[in-house]
Write a protein that holds these residues in place. Sequence first.
Motif, PDB file in Angstrom:
ATOM      1  N   ASN A  89       0.821  -1.208   0.000  1.00 56.63           N
ATOM      2  CA  ASN A  89       0.000   0.000   0.000  1.00 56.63           C
ATOM      3  C   ASN A  89       0.859   1.265   0.000  1.00 56.63           C
ATOM      4  O   ASN A  89       0.653   2.184   0.774  1.00 56.63           O
ATOM      5  CB  ASN A  89      -1.000   0.020   1.156  1.00 56.63           C
ATOM      6  CG  ASN A  89      -2.150   0.964   0.881  1.00 56.63           C
ATOM      7  OD1 ASN A  89      -2.399   1.335  -0.263  1.00 56.63           O
ATOM      8  ND2 ASN A  89      -2.840   1.363   1.929  1.00 56.63           N
ATOM      9  N   ILE A  90       1.847   1.273  -0.899  1.00 60.89           N
ATOM     10  CA  ILE A  90       2.709   2.441  -1.097  1.00 60.89           C
ATOM     11  C   ILE A  90       2.254   3.105  -2.401  1.00 60.89           C
ATOM     12  O   ILE A  90       2.445   2.567  -3.479  1.00 60.89           O
ATOM     13  CB  ILE A  90       4.193   2.040  -1.158  1.00 60.89           C
ATOM     14  CG1 ILE A  90       4.601   1.407   0.167  1.00 60.89           C
ATOM     15  CG2 ILE A  90       5.060   3.239  -1.497  1.00 60.89           C
ATOM     16  CD1 ILE A  90       5.982   0.806   0.169  1.00 60.89           C
ATOM     17  N   GLN A  91       1.614   4.261  -2.255  1.00 61.04           N
ATOM     18  CA  GLN A  91       0.996   4.934  -3.390  1.00 61.04           C
ATOM     19  C   GLN A  91       1.878   6.051  -3.915  1.00 61.04           C
ATOM     20  O   GLN A  91       2.573   6.721  -3.158  1.00 61.04           O
ATOM     21  CB  GLN A  91      -0.344   5.535  -2.976  1.00 61.04           C
ATOM     22  CG  GLN A  91      -1.351   4.522  -2.523  1.00 61.04           C
ATOM     23  CD  GLN A  91      -2.628   5.176  -2.035  1.00 61.04           C
ATOM     24  OE1 GLN A  91      -2.758   6.389  -2.001  1.00 61.04           O
ATOM     25  NE2 GLN A  91      -3.586   4.347  -1.660  1.00 61.04           N
ATOM     26  N   LEU A  92       1.792   6.258  -5.228  1.00 62.71           N
ATOM     27  CA  LEU A  92       2.435   7.393  -5.870  1.00 62.71           C
ATOM     28  C   LEU A  92       1.374   8.474  -6.005  1.00 62.71           C
ATOM     29  O   LEU A  92       0.292   8.232  -6.544  1.00 62.71           O
ATOM     30  CB  LEU A  92       2.960   7.004  -7.255  1.00 62.71           C
ATOM     31  CG  LEU A  92       3.562   8.144  -8.059  1.00 62.71           C
ATOM     32  CD1 LEU A  92       4.903   8.550  -7.453  1.00 62.71           C
ATOM     33  CD2 LEU A  92       3.727   7.750  -9.499  1.00 62.71           C
ATOM     34  N   ARG A  93       1.658   9.656  -5.478  1.00 59.55           N
ATOM     35  CA  ARG A  93       0.732  10.779  -5.549  1.00 59.55           C
ATOM     36  C   ARG A  93       1.507  12.003  -5.996  1.00 59.55           C
ATOM     37  O   ARG A  93       2.684  12.138  -5.699  1.00 59.55           O
ATOM     38  CB  ARG A  93       0.077  11.028  -4.199  1.00 59.55           C
ATOM     39  CG  ARG A  93      -0.596   9.741  -3.687  1.00 59.55           C
ATOM     40  CD  ARG A  93      -1.472   9.934  -2.519  1.00 59.55           C
ATOM     41  NE  ARG A  93      -2.664  10.633  -2.981  1.00 59.55           N
ATOM     42  CZ  ARG A  93      -3.400  11.387  -2.182  1.00 59.55           C
ATOM     43  NH1 ARG A  93      -3.083  11.550  -0.946  1.00 59.55           N
ATOM     44  NH2 ARG A  93      -4.462  11.993  -2.658  1.00 59.55           N
ATOM     45  N   THR A  94       0.841  12.907  -6.727  1.00 59.75           N
ATOM     46  CA  THR A  94       1.497  14.101  -7.241  1.00 59.75           C
ATOM     47  C   THR A  94       0.940  15.336  -6.538  1.00 59.75           C
ATOM     48  O   THR A  94      -0.269  15.483  -6.391  1.00 59.75           O
ATOM     49  CB  THR A  94       1.309  14.216  -8.768  1.00 59.75           C
ATOM     50  OG1 THR A  94       1.881  13.060  -9.381  1.00 59.75           O
ATOM     51  CG2 THR A  94       1.986  15.452  -9.319  1.00 59.75           C
ATOM     52  N   LYS A  95       1.873  16.193  -6.106  1.00 62.82           N
ATOM     53  CA  LYS A  95       1.509  17.444  -5.444  1.00 62.82           C
ATOM     54  C   LYS A  95       1.298  18.514  -6.505  1.00 62.82           C
ATOM     55  O   LYS A  95       2.129  18.666  -7.400  1.00 62.82           O
ATOM     56  CB  LYS A  95       2.628  17.859  -4.495  1.00 62.82           C
ATOM     57  CG  LYS A  95       2.319  19.054  -3.637  1.00 62.82           C
ATOM     58  CD  LYS A  95       3.483  19.287  -2.682  1.00 62.82           C
ATOM     59  CE  LYS A  95       3.174  20.353  -1.679  1.00 62.82           C
ATOM     60  NZ  LYS A  95       4.294  20.514  -0.730  1.00 62.82           N
ATOM     61  N   TRP A  96       0.181  19.248  -6.418  1.00 61.98           N
ATOM     62  CA  TRP A  96      -0.208  20.244  -7.401  1.00 61.98           C
ATOM     63  C   TRP A  96      -0.488  21.571  -6.724  1.00 61.98           C
ATOM     64  O   TRP A  96      -0.980  21.606  -5.607  1.00 61.98           O
ATOM     65  CB  TRP A  96      -1.506  19.833  -8.095  1.00 61.98           C
ATOM     66  CG  TRP A  96      -1.416  18.633  -8.963  1.00 61.98           C
ATOM     67  CD1 TRP A  96      -1.369  17.330  -8.571  1.00 61.98           C
ATOM     68  CD2 TRP A  96      -1.397  18.613 -10.380  1.00 61.98           C
ATOM     69  NE1 TRP A  96      -1.322  16.511  -9.662  1.00 61.98           N
ATOM     70  CE2 TRP A  96      -1.337  17.278 -10.781  1.00 61.98           C
ATOM     71  CE3 TRP A  96      -1.432  19.604 -11.351  1.00 61.98           C
ATOM     72  CZ2 TRP A  96      -1.311  16.902 -12.112  1.00 61.98           C
ATOM     73  CZ3 TRP A  96      -1.407  19.234 -12.675  1.00 61.98           C
ATOM     74  CH2 TRP A  96      -1.344  17.895 -13.045  1.00 61.98           C
TER      75      TRP A  96
END
Length: 114
Positions: A36-43
């Motif tokens: 459960n290691i997610q890639l998320r992008t900061k905007w």
Amino acid sequence: MRREAKEREFPLSRYGGTGYYFFGRHYLTQADREGNIQLRTKWFSISYLPIVPLGSYRFKCGQQGSRFFHWTDQTVLNKVPLNWDQIFFTWLKASPFYLLILTVFGLYLREKLR
């Protein structure tokens, strides 16, 4: 010992949705999915619409709480290069709202110039 940091969203406006927000949930590898290691992008976002991607991060996500109330605890593991697939799909999902804003603005200008 690996040093972990908490990465938080930073709203500049309490109710306007302007500030830094994370969008997207993607897994880089099958091992990340299982852990459960997610890639998320900061905007940088205006009215919760993603405008400019600032960075992609891997988050270790875990559920906390009780049966009726739960939340996700997110801890940054590391920063990774921008994931352009995720950026493209985020822009694609937001595109109807961009088009709506441009259409309303265009109609407004057309009426003003008459």
